[in-house]
Design an enzyme around this catalytic site. Structure first.
Site, PDB file in Angstrom:
ATOM      1  N   GLU A 103      27.218  36.568  32.173  1.00 48.98           N
ATOM      2  CA  GLU A 103      28.553  37.124  33.257  1.00 48.98           C
ATOM      3  C   GLU A 103      28.252  35.625  34.544  1.00 48.98           C
ATOM      4  OE1 GLU A 103      31.209  38.415  33.933  1.00 48.98           O
ATOM      5  OE2 GLU A 103      31.693  40.102  33.718  1.00 48.98           O
ATOM      6  N   ASP A 107      30.469  42.244  40.618  1.00 52.22           N
ATOM      7  CA  ASP A 107      31.185  43.005  42.424  1.00 52.22           C
ATOM      8  C   ASP A 107      31.030  44.546  41.992  1.00 52.22           C
ATOM      9  OD1 ASP A 107      33.111  42.579  44.253  1.00 52.22           O
ATOM     10  OD2 ASP A 107      34.674  42.775  42.542  1.00 52.22           O
ATOM     11  N   ARG A 169      39.284  27.355  39.231  1.00 51.42           N
ATOM     12  CA  ARG A 169      37.679  27.310  38.162  1.00 51.42           C
ATOM     13  C   ARG A 169      37.360  26.210  38.159  1.00 51.42           C
ATOM     14  NH1 ARG A 169      38.680  32.467  35.816  1.00 51.42           N
ATOM     15  NH2 ARG A 169      40.853  33.561  35.367  1.00 51.42           N
TER      16      ARG A 169
HETATM   17  P1  IMP Z   1      33.464  44.277  38.253  1.00 50.92           P
HETATM   18  O1  IMP Z   1      33.682  45.465  37.347  1.00 50.92           O
HETATM   19  O2  IMP Z   1      34.220  44.771  39.547  1.00 50.92           O
HETATM   20  O3  IMP Z   1      32.047  44.355  38.824  1.00 50.92           O
HETATM   21  O4  IMP Z   1      34.324  43.046  38.462  1.00 50.92           O
HETATM   22  C1  IMP Z   1      33.808  41.775  37.830  1.00 50.92           C
HETATM   23  C2  IMP Z   1      34.523  40.726  37.492  1.00 50.92           C
HETATM   24  O5  IMP Z   1      35.396  41.187  38.942  1.00 50.92           O
HETATM   25  C3  IMP Z   1      34.121  39.385  37.729  1.00 50.92           C
HETATM   26  O6  IMP Z   1      33.688  39.035  36.101  1.00 50.92           O
HETATM   27  C4  IMP Z   1      35.339  38.402  38.426  1.00 50.92           C
HETATM   28  O7  IMP Z   1      36.110  38.593  37.002  1.00 50.92           O
HETATM   29  C5  IMP Z   1      35.803  39.289  38.658  1.00 50.92           C
HETATM   30  N1  IMP Z   1      35.416  38.932  40.700  1.00 50.92           N
HETATM   31  C6  IMP Z   1      34.973  39.620  41.465  1.00 50.92           C
HETATM   32  N2  IMP Z   1      34.871  39.331  42.229  1.00 50.92           N
HETATM   33  C7  IMP Z   1      35.598  37.975  42.522  1.00 50.92           C
HETATM   34  C8  IMP Z   1      35.372  36.588  43.506  1.00 50.92           C
HETATM   35  O8  IMP Z   1      34.824  36.700  45.075  1.00 50.92           O
HETATM   36  N3  IMP Z   1      35.811  35.991  43.020  1.00 50.92           N
HETATM   37  C9  IMP Z   1      36.884  36.120  41.818  1.00 50.92           C
HETATM   38  N4  IMP Z   1      36.113  36.846  40.734  1.00 50.92           N
HETATM   39  C10 IMP Z   1      36.100  38.305  41.512  1.00 50.92           C
END
Ligand code: IMP
Length: 187
Positions: A103, A107, A169
């Protein structure tokens, strides 16, 4: 004609290409040891984890199969909705397989914990995760990441696979964007 440069939109580099490569090499060495007698299946979540997967898998000495999944965890904007849907499923049957999820970033942790539960439900022999980045202050659920990368503050970052509105990216570092980018001013 002036060539547009993604670097122009960067406010601050949080992690350099060298720092990223160093961490990935460390994790790869650990994974080489841990999976020496297992046929590991690397599963990368599209699109953000692609850069990490490429850098990581090319540092591995063990034989590693690779597969992809495309998930959608965000509604619109940058706030996790908590609802994960499969956009594109993997092509391999995970029953009895040792899966290592690759991954980009944890977040809220909702995407990764959802995916780990799904793979276990599907009968994987083991499910572990390598996440290049983690924002601990944003975590809503606890996810067991066996191979953690770097912890970063609560800040939106781009680069090394991570995007803002499908851009940045291709940056080779992890960086924060200038506020003007979010305001829609690209001049
Ligand atoms: P989570 O389910 O909230 O942990 O989100 C994870 C996904 O959110 C990651 O795989 C990213 O695609 C996106 N994401 C979370 N934070 C960021 C960031 O700071 N920049 C870009 N994408 C993010």
């Amino acid at each position: 004609m002036q060539i547009a440069d993604v670097q122009d939109d960067i406010d601050r580099v949080l992690l350099t290409k060298e720092q990223i490569e160093k961490k990935i090499a460390e994790v790869a060495a650990q994974v080489d040891r841990d999976y020496a007698d297992k046929n590991v299946l690397l599963l990368a979540v599209l699109k953000g984890a692609v850069n990490t997967l490429v850098a990581f898998s090319s540092q591995l000495h063990i034989n590693a199969e690779i597969d992809f999944m495309s998930l959608s965890s965000y509604g619109d904007g940058a706030v996790s909705s908590g609802k994960v849907t499969i956009r594109q499923d993997m092509s391999v049957d995970v029953r009895g397989r040792h899966v290592l999820i690759v991954e980009d970033i944890v977040d809220s942790g909702l995407t990764l914990s959802w995916l780990m539960a799904l793979l276990r439900e599907r009968g994987a022999a083991s499910v572990e995760a390598f996440a290049l980045l983690n924002k601990p202050s944003r975590n809503k659920v606890h996810v067991e990441v066996k191979y953690p990368g770097y912890e970063i503050p609560d800040e939106f970052v781009v680069g090394f696979g991570l995007d803002y509105d499908e851009r940045y990216r291709n940056l080779d570092s992890i960086a924060a964007l200038k506020p003007k980018v979010y305001e829609g001013d690209h001049s």
